[in-house]
Design a protein around this motif. Structure first.
Motif, PDB file in Angstrom:
ATOM      1  N   GLU A 170      41.508  33.034 -17.608  1.00 45.73           N
ATOM      2  CA  GLU A 170      41.050  34.552 -17.308  1.00 45.73           C
ATOM      3  C   GLU A 170      39.844  34.743 -17.120  1.00 45.73           C
ATOM      4  O   GLU A 170      38.883  34.303 -18.038  1.00 45.73           O
ATOM      5  N   SER A 171      39.004  35.355 -15.993  1.00 47.59           N
ATOM      6  CA  SER A 171      37.806  35.989 -16.214  1.00 47.59           C
ATOM      7  C   SER A 171      37.590  36.789 -15.123  1.00 47.59           C
ATOM      8  O   SER A 171      38.505  37.358 -14.262  1.00 47.59           O
ATOM      9  N   LEU A 209      35.656  34.602  -7.854  1.00 40.62           N
ATOM     10  CA  LEU A 209      35.016  34.423  -6.156  1.00 40.62           C
ATOM     11  C   LEU A 209      34.074  33.671  -6.138  1.00 40.62           C
ATOM     12  O   LEU A 209      34.058  32.725  -5.096  1.00 40.62           O
ATOM     13  N   VAL A 210      33.201  33.543  -7.067  1.00 39.25           N
ATOM     14  CA  VAL A 210      32.064  32.803  -6.883  1.00 39.25           C
ATOM     15  C   VAL A 210      32.489  31.416  -6.901  1.00 39.25           C
ATOM     16  O   VAL A 210      32.157  30.283  -6.208  1.00 39.25           O
ATOM     17  N   LEU A 211      33.586  30.740  -7.891  1.00 39.18           N
ATOM     18  CA  LEU A 211      33.879  29.530  -8.137  1.00 39.18           C
ATOM     19  C   LEU A 211      34.551  29.069  -6.821  1.00 39.18           C
ATOM     20  O   LEU A 211      34.469  28.106  -6.329  1.00 39.18           O
TER      21      LEU A 211
END
Length: 273
Positions: free
Chosen positions: A87-88, A94-96
């Motif tokens: 969870e984040s 999106l960046v990952l």
């Protein structure tokens, strides 16, 4: 953030095509005022073959997009992928996702296009351009583009990302593709400074040098960190760059039919040969 990403998910085809036209037009105009190299060529004649290849790519893109819709549906229903394991905030995921797409669907496939003989013969078309400018960003053999899309799909499945992430990546990728190929004369300090984080016009131009080892350097599209991590980064004096590729220098780089036939042309040798 959700509303922002949803925009790319429902973005109509005409807007995506319009984005391509806008990016090409923007850098085409800037090249006229801030050109890095004074290329002795007829710009519209040179662009003709590159736009012809773009036409093939856009047709493939439409069919490929329709064919892969089921993959995104399956990902959503199955909760498969790395992004489902933690969870984040949305922006972190999106960046990952963008970083993994840039690594696999840009740096990774580009590396293999240079190292695997039959893939290199497809990719040769991109390197035969003897006058690199913004339109060179559109110069890909149709089968080369199919391979790139398959690698992008692999990244999508690994991460289990929603379709909105993928479409946002595509929009960014288009911008960087034309930015890095554009014949722009950025101040040396600015171009080299930016190259510590992102791929810049000068940085990518070394990749279009006609001889090894520079031909096999600077594979990145958006982030330059992959080239630095994997030891494929180079930055030297841009004035040393000579465009084209020595093993196919005898071919007509402004003929669409000649370029489409390069992978099957036995007079064009591979790098190993």
């Amino acid at each position: 953030m959700d509303a922002f990403l949803h925009f790319f998910e429902v973005m109509p085809v005409w807007q995506k095509a319009g984005w391509i036209v806008f990016c090409i037009a923007l850098f085409w105009i800037l090249e006229g005022y801030y050109s890095r190299f004074h290329l002795k060529y007829k710009k519209w004649k040179h662009a003709k073959v590159n736009f012809g290849l773009l036409g093939f790519v856009m047709v493939i893109n439409v069919f490929f997009g329709a064919a892969t819709t089921g993959v995104f549906v399956w990902l959503q229903e199955s909760s498969f992928g790395v992004l489902q394991l933690f969870e984040s905030p949305v922006w972190v995921k999106l960046v990952l996702s963008l970083m993994v797409l840039d690594l696999i669907a840009q740096y990774g496939v580009h590396y293999f296009l240079h190292k695997v003989t039959w893939m290199w013969r497809l990719h040769l078309v991109h390197h035969t351009d003897k006058n690199v400018d913004v339109t060179t960003g559109t110069r890909h053999h149709p089968l080369d583009f199919v391979l790139r899309e398959l690698f992008a799909l692999l990244a999508v499945v690994i991460m289990g990302m929603p379709i909105s992430y993928y479409f946002f990546y595509r929009i960014l990728s288009v911008l960087f593709t034309y930015w890095t190929h554009a014949n722009l004369n950025l101040p040396f300090w600015l171009d080299k400074g930016l190259s510590y984080v992102i791929v810049t016009p000068n940085m990518h131009k070394f990749h279009h040098h006609f001889q090894l080892p520079w031909t096999d350097r600077n594979y990145g599209n958006m982030l330059s960190i992959w080239d630095r991590i994997f030891g494929t980064f180079v930055y030297d004096d841009p004035n040393k760059i000579v465009y084209g590729v020595d093993i196919a220098d005898h071919t007509n780089d402004e003929s669409l039919l000649v370029q489409l036939n390069i992978p099957f042309n036995k007079t064009v040798k591979s790098k190993k040969s």
